[in-house]
Design a protein around this motif. Structure first.
Motif, PDB file in Angstrom:
ATOM      1  N   HIS A 338       0.906  -1.225   0.123  1.00 29.95           N
ATOM      2  CA  HIS A 338      -0.003   0.021  -0.130  1.00 29.95           C
ATOM      3  C   HIS A 338       0.932   1.284  -0.115  1.00 29.95           C
ATOM      4  CE1 HIS A 338      -4.021  -1.569   0.170  1.00 29.95           C
ATOM      5  NE2 HIS A 338      -3.797  -2.150   1.158  1.00 29.95           N
ATOM      6  N   LEU A 339       1.879   1.107   0.677  1.00 25.74           N
ATOM      7  CA  LEU A 339       2.776   2.512   0.877  1.00 25.74           C
ATOM      8  C   LEU A 339       3.403   2.530  -0.136  1.00 25.74           C
ATOM      9  CD1 LEU A 339       3.845   1.968   4.651  1.00 25.74           C
ATOM     10  CD2 LEU A 339       2.556   3.715   3.925  1.00 25.74           C
ATOM     11  N   GLN A 340       4.224   1.757  -0.969  1.00 25.21           N
ATOM     12  CA  GLN A 340       4.924   1.856  -1.978  1.00 25.21           C
ATOM     13  C   GLN A 340       3.911   2.277  -3.494  1.00 25.21           C
ATOM     14  OE1 GLN A 340       6.578  -2.235  -2.290  1.00 25.21           O
ATOM     15  NE2 GLN A 340       8.498  -1.576  -1.382  1.00 25.21           N
ATOM     16  N   ASN A 341       2.762   2.143  -3.283  1.00 30.62           N
ATOM     17  CA  ASN A 341       1.756   2.376  -4.536  1.00 30.62           C
ATOM     18  C   ASN A 341       0.812   3.450  -3.848  1.00 30.62           C
ATOM     19  OD1 ASN A 341       2.471   0.165  -6.456  1.00 30.62           O
ATOM     20  ND2 ASN A 341       2.252  -0.865  -4.621  1.00 30.62           N
ATOM     21  N   ARG A 342       1.127   4.308  -3.053  1.00 31.34           N
ATOM     22  CA  ARG A 342       0.229   5.024  -2.276  1.00 31.34           C
ATOM     23  C   ARG A 342      -0.410   6.169  -3.237  1.00 31.34           C
ATOM     24  NH1 ARG A 342       4.753   6.462   0.189  1.00 31.34           N
ATOM     25  NH2 ARG A 342       5.531   8.786   0.249  1.00 31.34           N
ATOM     26  N   GLU A 343       0.438   6.791  -4.378  1.00 28.80           N
ATOM     27  CA  GLU A 343       0.198   7.782  -5.126  1.00 28.80           C
ATOM     28  C   GLU A 343      -0.881   7.209  -5.852  1.00 28.80           C
ATOM     29  OE1 GLU A 343       1.304  10.768  -4.860  1.00 28.80           O
ATOM     30  OE2 GLU A 343       2.557  10.707  -3.194  1.00 28.80           O
ATOM     31  N   GLU A 344      -0.576   6.103  -6.604  1.00 29.55           N
ATOM     32  CA  GLU A 344      -1.619   5.511  -7.486  1.00 29.55           C
ATOM     33  C   GLU A 344      -2.953   5.394  -6.711  1.00 29.55           C
ATOM     34  OE1 GLU A 344       1.537   4.455  -7.042  1.00 29.55           O
ATOM     35  OE2 GLU A 344       2.263   4.454  -8.930  1.00 29.55           O
ATOM     36  N   LYS A 345      -2.813   4.796  -5.532  1.00 26.86           N
ATOM     37  CA  LYS A 345      -4.110   4.611  -4.582  1.00 26.86           C
ATOM     38  C   LYS A 345      -4.836   6.108  -4.216  1.00 26.86           C
ATOM     39  CE  LYS A 345      -2.940   0.170  -2.578  1.00 26.86           C
ATOM     40  NZ  LYS A 345      -4.135  -0.374  -3.448  1.00 26.86           N
ATOM     41  N   ILE A 346      -4.036   6.990  -3.960  1.00 30.92           N
ATOM     42  CA  ILE A 346      -4.432   8.107  -3.616  1.00 30.92           C
ATOM     43  C   ILE A 346      -5.294   8.831  -4.898  1.00 30.92           C
ATOM     44  CG2 ILE A 346      -4.095  10.686  -3.334  1.00 30.92           C
ATOM     45  CD1 ILE A 346      -1.748   9.840  -1.363  1.00 30.92           C
ATOM     46  N   GLN A 347      -4.909   8.756  -6.145  1.00 30.90           N
ATOM     47  CA  GLN A 347      -5.337   9.165  -7.123  1.00 30.90           C
ATOM     48  C   GLN A 347      -6.689   8.287  -7.435  1.00 30.90           C
ATOM     49  OE1 GLN A 347      -2.877   8.881 -10.438  1.00 30.90           O
ATOM     50  NE2 GLN A 347      -1.274  10.303  -9.729  1.00 30.90           N
ATOM     51  N   VAL A 348      -6.775   7.007  -7.165  1.00 33.62           N
ATOM     52  CA  VAL A 348      -8.051   6.107  -7.496  1.00 33.62           C
ATOM     53  C   VAL A 348      -8.960   6.664  -6.263  1.00 33.62           C
ATOM     54  CG1 VAL A 348      -9.000   3.928  -7.210  1.00 33.62           C
ATOM     55  CG2 VAL A 348      -6.900   4.192  -8.370  1.00 33.62           C
ATOM     56  N   LEU A 349      -8.336   6.765  -4.919  1.00 36.03           N
ATOM     57  CA  LEU A 349      -9.380   7.227  -3.886  1.00 36.03           C
ATOM     58  C   LEU A 349     -10.101   8.607  -4.032  1.00 36.03           C
ATOM     59  CD1 LEU A 349      -7.563   5.884  -0.703  1.00 36.03           C
ATOM     60  CD2 LEU A 349      -9.786   5.086  -1.829  1.00 36.03           C
ATOM     61  N   GLU A 350      -9.308   9.492  -4.700  1.00 34.67           N
ATOM     62  CA  GLU A 350      -9.591  11.057  -4.785  1.00 34.67           C
ATOM     63  C   GLU A 350     -10.839  10.770  -5.840  1.00 34.67           C
ATOM     64  OE1 GLU A 350      -6.145  13.107  -5.989  1.00 34.67           O
ATOM     65  OE2 GLU A 350      -5.877  13.627  -3.394  1.00 34.67           O
ATOM     66  N   LYS A 351     -10.587  10.022  -6.988  1.00 32.39           N
ATOM     67  CA  LYS A 351     -11.469   9.876  -8.150  1.00 32.39           C
ATOM     68  C   LYS A 351     -12.827   9.342  -7.449  1.00 32.39           C
ATOM     69  CE  LYS A 351      -8.713   9.527 -12.043  1.00 32.39           C
ATOM     70  NZ  LYS A 351      -8.336   8.347 -13.356  1.00 32.39           N
ATOM     71  N   GLN A 352     -12.785   8.395  -6.787  1.00 34.28           N
ATOM     72  CA  GLN A 352     -13.902   7.821  -6.232  1.00 34.28           C
ATOM     73  C   GLN A 352     -14.786   8.932  -5.007  1.00 34.28           C
ATOM     74  OE1 GLN A 352     -12.863   4.235  -3.777  1.00 34.28           O
ATOM     75  NE2 GLN A 352     -12.182   3.342  -5.759  1.00 34.28           N
ATOM     76  N   LEU A 353     -13.706   9.704  -4.583  1.00 31.75           N
ATOM     77  CA  LEU A 353     -14.220  10.768  -3.530  1.00 31.75           C
ATOM     78  C   LEU A 353     -15.033  11.817  -4.354  1.00 31.75           C
ATOM     79  CD1 LEU A 353     -14.478  11.872  -0.353  1.00 31.75           C
ATOM     80  CD2 LEU A 353     -12.341  13.114  -0.857  1.00 31.75           C
ATOM     81  N   ASP A 354     -14.573  12.239  -5.429  1.00 32.39           N
ATOM     82  CA  ASP A 354     -15.279  13.255  -6.290  1.00 32.39           C
ATOM     83  C   ASP A 354     -16.638  12.741  -6.597  1.00 32.39           C
ATOM     84  OD1 ASP A 354     -13.168  14.893  -6.018  1.00 32.39           O
ATOM     85  OD2 ASP A 354     -12.180  14.205  -8.070  1.00 32.39           O
ATOM     86  N   SER A 355     -16.448  11.408  -7.104  1.00 34.01           N
ATOM     87  CA  SER A 355     -17.728  10.696  -7.462  1.00 34.01           C
ATOM     88  C   SER A 355     -18.993  10.884  -6.332  1.00 34.01           C
ATOM     89  CB  SER A 355     -17.847   9.441  -8.043  1.00 34.01           C
ATOM     90  OG  SER A 355     -18.987   8.878  -8.288  1.00 34.01           O
ATOM     91  N   VAL A 356     -18.483  10.401  -5.235  1.00 30.25           N
ATOM     92  CA  VAL A 356     -19.215  10.322  -3.799  1.00 30.25           C
ATOM     93  C   VAL A 356     -19.659  11.600  -3.614  1.00 30.25           C
ATOM     94  CG1 VAL A 356     -19.367   9.554  -1.601  1.00 30.25           C
ATOM     95  CG2 VAL A 356     -18.267   7.976  -3.269  1.00 30.25           C
TER      96      VAL A 356
END
Length: 571
Positions: A338-356
């Motif tokens: 998770h930590l090594q790929n956090r930038e990609e995960k943050i981008q995915v989560l932020e897209k989800q957050l925008d939709s929600v």
């Protein structure tokens, strides 16, 4: 509703039990007789602040107990009591008890179960609302106004609020995940280094599941090899050899075979002894093979000891067993990923957050619209109530303090669990004056009427079983007093109402009239409560009208008040 109140050694009250009825119960009597003390006792019973001053002089403790009957199976106390592990039986009775010792300690019980004062207060707020001239509780607290508006609106808002809160939970969960991934960069780097070091150390150990258990068993065998060899060797030779166990068992088997040939009843014994012989013979051969395989290997023992010591060091850091250590390794491996790929995960989560957030904004706008519609209806009702109380010039306003969410992006909106709305009840009592908060209205008489107007509406929505008015009619008279009396009676149609009053107009409206008096007994002041008959009501009203001297005119006026009250009540 409050069915019965029991008070012992509280202030000037030594021992008093008061039954209460439905409808409007008024308490009257001379100043200092103990009317407000009874209300104070109820206040303490539902979690009010206690003091040793309440304990009657010469007593070790004050005791207050109240019996409530909950008629509504959907009442808020049911959910709260379930959450707190308090049982309410099918009889729907709730008993609150509060003792205050002479040392100032409070002992609280609900249906016999000891509870904290905070829990007593939490449950008590669902049962009783005490309204005094200077204590208006929820209605004076702006942070409570939104929930009052929602209660007034009912299903129209509650449905929209449920939809909003369902999406809000997803919104909060995504925000928390993003915050975790967006922590201080240096802190995350240190965390990653630590986890990587721990994982490398565990992987370098090349652990096998339950390795510690099998090695411990092997070490025990190696450390006790000589003793083990001797024990098994001696066991074998006790069975096998000249004049040993198996030889004697062979003699027994041969002899029983001859006997069984003569007497068939001995066949079972022959078979048992024969089976035992062959089983023991097989066991003896196995014992021989076992002790012949035992090796004394000091080097192997040293290797096991070293490995177990290594495992002990790992256990001190990562778990009690090798299985725990392997589970921990799996857990931190996932966190490292998770930590090594956090930038990609943050981008995915932020897209989800925008939709929600967009979905949440839609629900928030709908909720706000429903609330504003309810606010208009509530304002009309309150203005009518104020008009009935001869406050035609008073204007009521429900102020929405949120940003105009119809024109903003979801990213700019501050969402809360109950929506985006912040409201406040405001009033102006005279034309041309600005709207003010309820708490800043100066006149005691105005406050009483305004609060009464609000409670007339909210009493059907707040859910409390009993409303208590402690001299809310102070500072009014004449036609206003009559209007207040009618409002208080109307409230009693939906909730049990207890009211301390000095106004004969209010007392005349009573369903039950309690007269509070005090007298000296054995050099102590004792408070008495008397339920007045119809004739006694007339006499008490006449006293309230005239003061000390009761005349034929005041008696006639009292009877007239009662007749007017009966007509208003439809009796």
């Amino acid at each position: 509703m409050l069915v019965e109140l029991s008070i012992r050694n509280f202030a000037i009250i030594e021992n008093l039990t008061i039954p209460f009825e439905r409808g409007l119960t008024v308490l009257t009597g001379e100043t200092g007789a103990g009317k407000s003390i009874i209300i104070d006792a109820i206040g303490l019973l539902v979690g009010g602040r206690g003091s040793v001053e309440f304990v009657r002089h010469g007593s070790s403790r004050a005791e207050i107990q109240g019996l409530f009957f909950i008629e509504d199976h959907m009442h808020a106390i049911h959910n709260k009591s379930t959450q707190l592990g308090i049982e309410i039986n099918d009889d729907q009775m709730v008993i609150l008890q509060r003792d205050i010792t002479a040392q100032g300690k409070s002992i609280c019980r609900v249906n016999g179960k000891l509870v904290t004062l905070a829990i007593l207060r939490e449950l008590g707020e669902t049962l009783v609302d005490i309204h005094g001239q200077h204590e208006h509780q929820h209605l004076m607290q702006s942070e409570r106004h939104l929930s009052l508006l929602d209660q007034f609106a009912g299903d129209k808002v509650s449905g929209s609020l449920r939809e909003y809160q369902h999406i809000y939970k997803s919104f909060v969960a995504l925000k928390n995940q993003i915050n975790q991934f967006s922590e201080n960069e240096q802190k995350l780097a240190h965390r990653l280094d630590l986890l990587q070091y721990q994982l490398n150390e565990i992987e370098a150990a090349k652990l096998n599941p339950n390795e510690d258990i099998s090695l411990t068993e092997e070490r025990t065998k190696l450390a006790n090899g000589e003793k083990l060899y001797k024990s098994v060797h001696d066991s074998y030779h006790a069975l096998y050899g000249d004049d040993k166990g198996l030889e004697w068992l062979m003699h027994a088997m041969n002899n029983i075979e001859e006997a069984a040939f003569i007497d068939k009843n001995l066949v079972p014994f022959k078979e048992t002894i024969s089976n035992c012989y062959y089983l023991l013979e097989e066991a003896a051969y196995s014992l021989r093979d076992y002790y012949e395989s035992i090796e004394f290997d000091p080097n192997r023992l040293n290797l096991i000891e070293a490995r177990l010591n290594e495992l002990i060091q790992l256990k001190r850091k990562y778990g009690k067993t090798v299985t725990d250590i392997l589970e921990y390794a799996s857990k931190i491996e996932e966190e490292i990923e998770h930590l090594q790929n956090r930038e990609e995960k943050i981008q995915v989560l932020e897209k989800q957050l925008d939709s929600v957030s967009e979905d949440l904004l839609i629900e928030a706008r709908n909720l706000t619209e429903q609330r504003k519609n309810a606010a208009k209806q509530l304002s009309k009702k309150i203005h009518q109530q104020l008009k009935d109380l001869y406050m035609e010039k008073t204007k009521f306003l429900i102020k929405f303090k949120e940003t105009d969410i119809s024109k903003v992006d979801a990213k700019d909106v501050l969402f809360h669990d109950d929506g985006v709305d912040k409201i406040e009840f405001l009033l102006t009592t005279n034309p041309g004056e600005p709207f003010k908060q309820l708490a800043k209205i100066a006149s005691g008489g105005e406050i009483s009427r305004i609060m009464l107007a609000l409670k007339t509406i909210f009493s059907t929505h707040q859910g409390v079983t009993s409303l208590i008015f402690d001299e809310v009619d102070t500072g009014v008279s004449g036609r206003v007093a009559q209007a207040i009396a009618e409002k208080i009676f109307n409230i009693s149609n939906n909730s049990q109402v207890l009211c301390i009053t000095h106004l004969p107009q209010v007392a005349a409206m009573a369903t039950t009239h309690l007269y509070i008096s005090k007298k000296q007994l054995n050099n102590k002041t004792v408070t008495n409560v008397t339920t007045l008959s119809n004739q006694e009501k007339v006499e008490e009203l006449a006293r309230m009208i005239s003061g000390v001297e009761i005349t034929e005119l005041t008696v006639s006026h009292a009877k007239e008040l009662l007749d007017q009250a009966d007509k208003f009540k439809g009796i």
